[in-house]
Design a protein around this motif. Structure first.
Motif, mmCIF file in Angstrom:
data_model
loop_
_atom_site.group_PDB
_atom_site.id
_atom_site.type_symbol
_atom_site.label_atom_id
_atom_site.label_comp_id
_atom_site.label_asym_id
_atom_site.label_seq_id
_atom_site.Cartn_x
_atom_site.Cartn_y
_atom_site.Cartn_z
ATOM 1 N N TRP A 35 -0.372 -9.177 -5.870
ATOM 2 C CA TRP A 35 0.179 -8.018 -6.583
ATOM 3 C C TRP A 35 -0.711 -6.793 -6.361
ATOM 4 O O TRP A 35 -0.229 -5.694 -6.111
ATOM 5 C CB TRP A 35 0.309 -8.369 -8.060
ATOM 6 N N THR A 36 -2.015 -6.999 -6.407
ATOM 7 C CA THR A 36 -2.960 -5.905 -6.177
ATOM 8 C C THR A 36 -2.834 -5.379 -4.751
ATOM 9 O O THR A 36 -2.800 -4.161 -4.526
ATOM 10 C CB THR A 36 -4.405 -6.390 -6.427
ATOM 11 N N LEU A 37 -2.735 -6.287 -3.777
ATOM 12 C CA LEU A 37 -2.636 -5.884 -2.375
ATOM 13 C C LEU A 37 -1.326 -5.180 -2.061
ATOM 14 O O LEU A 37 -1.213 -4.480 -1.046
ATOM 15 C CB LEU A 37 -2.811 -7.105 -1.469
ATOM 16 N N ARG A 38 -0.336 -5.351 -2.914
ATOM 17 C CA ARG A 38 0.965 -4.723 -2.712
ATOM 18 C C ARG A 38 0.911 -3.207 -2.940
ATOM 19 O O ARG A 38 1.746 -2.459 -2.469
ATOM 20 C CB ARG A 38 1.945 -5.368 -3.701
ATOM 21 N N ASN A 39 -0.086 -2.757 -3.675
ATOM 22 C CA ASN A 39 -0.242 -1.339 -3.989
ATOM 23 C C ASN A 39 -0.677 -0.600 -2.724
ATOM 24 O O ASN A 39 -1.702 -0.941 -2.129
ATOM 25 C CB ASN A 39 -1.294 -1.188 -5.087
ATOM 26 N N PRO A 40 0.071 0.430 -2.305
ATOM 27 C CA PRO A 40 -0.271 1.135 -1.066
ATOM 28 C C PRO A 40 -1.642 1.820 -1.112
ATOM 29 O O PRO A 40 -2.224 2.103 -0.072
ATOM 30 C CB PRO A 40 0.851 2.164 -0.896
ATOM 31 N N ALA A 41 -2.166 2.067 -2.287
ATOM 32 C CA ALA A 41 -3.480 2.703 -2.409
ATOM 33 C C ALA A 41 -4.623 1.706 -2.222
ATOM 34 O O ALA A 41 -5.778 2.094 -2.139
ATOM 35 C CB ALA A 41 -3.602 3.375 -3.770
ATOM 36 N N VAL A 42 -4.291 0.425 -2.123
ATOM 37 C CA VAL A 42 -5.308 -0.621 -2.004
ATOM 38 C C VAL A 42 -5.329 -1.140 -0.573
ATOM 39 O O VAL A 42 -4.312 -1.570 -0.036
ATOM 40 C CB VAL A 42 -5.006 -1.785 -2.991
ATOM 41 N N ASP A 43 -6.500 -1.090 0.042
ATOM 42 C CA ASP A 43 -6.671 -1.599 1.407
ATOM 43 C C ASP A 43 -7.136 -3.045 1.425
ATOM 44 O O ASP A 43 -6.860 -3.782 2.364
ATOM 45 C CB ASP A 43 -7.685 -0.757 2.176
ATOM 46 N N ALA A 44 -7.878 -3.450 0.406
ATOM 47 C CA ALA A 44 -8.426 -4.804 0.372
ATOM 48 C C ALA A 44 -8.720 -5.188 -1.077
ATOM 49 O O ALA A 44 -8.843 -4.324 -1.934
ATOM 50 C CB ALA A 44 -9.705 -4.878 1.190
ATOM 51 N N VAL A 71 7.687 -8.746 -8.883
ATOM 52 C CA VAL A 71 6.983 -7.566 -9.381
ATOM 53 C C VAL A 71 7.501 -7.171 -10.757
ATOM 54 O O VAL A 71 6.723 -6.863 -11.659
ATOM 55 C CB VAL A 71 7.106 -6.395 -8.384
ATOM 56 N N ALA A 72 8.808 -7.211 -10.941
ATOM 57 C CA ALA A 72 9.383 -6.868 -12.245
ATOM 58 C C ALA A 72 8.888 -7.847 -13.313
ATOM 59 O O ALA A 72 8.579 -7.444 -14.443
ATOM 60 C CB ALA A 72 10.906 -6.878 -12.162
ATOM 61 N N GLU A 73 8.808 -9.105 -12.963
ATOM 62 C CA GLU A 73 8.306 -10.129 -13.899
ATOM 63 C C GLU A 73 6.859 -9.834 -14.283
ATOM 64 O O GLU A 73 6.493 -9.816 -15.450
ATOM 65 C CB GLU A 73 8.410 -11.508 -13.275
ATOM 66 N N ILE A 74 6.011 -9.567 -13.282
ATOM 67 C CA ILE A 74 4.601 -9.307 -13.525
ATOM 68 C C ILE A 74 4.418 -8.053 -14.378
ATOM 69 O O ILE A 74 3.608 -8.050 -15.324
ATOM 70 C CB ILE A 74 3.840 -9.168 -12.194
ATOM 71 N N GLU A 75 5.151 -7.026 -14.065
ATOM 72 C CA GLU A 75 4.994 -5.760 -14.766
ATOM 73 C C GLU A 75 5.728 -5.717 -16.100
ATOM 74 O O GLU A 75 5.686 -4.713 -16.811
ATOM 75 C CB GLU A 75 5.423 -4.619 -13.860
#
Length: 78
Positions: A35-44, A71-75
């Motif tokens: 989920w964290t890696l899915r964020n476009p602002a996160v490279d690693a 994602v909807a479930e997590i959020e």
């Protein structure tokens, strides 16, 4: 009794991560990393482990693709 709202939110998030993890036959930690890696602002994602047996789930997270339902479930918007 005293209730910590942040603790309640964190417990709810862990529960939602668990639901998605069950769907993908993995761990809540692997889902959290994916989920964290899915964020476009996160490279690693820097993750640690305490036991060698935890390595497999971390490697799994790198290849886990979450769909919009996940994602909807997590959020909490499912």
């Amino acid at each position: 009794p005293f209730r910590d709202p942040q603790l309640s939110e964190n417990l709810e998030l862990i529960e939602r991560l668990g639901v998605v993890a069950d769907r993908h036959d993995t761990t809540p930690g692997a889902v959290a990393v994916a989920w964290t890696l899915r964020n476009p602002a996160v490279d690693a994602a820097i993750v640690g482990f305490r036991r060698p047996t935890q390595v497999d789930s971390i490697v799994t997270a790198a290849n886990l693709e979450l769909d919009e339902k996940d994602v909807a479930e997590i959020e909490g918007s499912a």
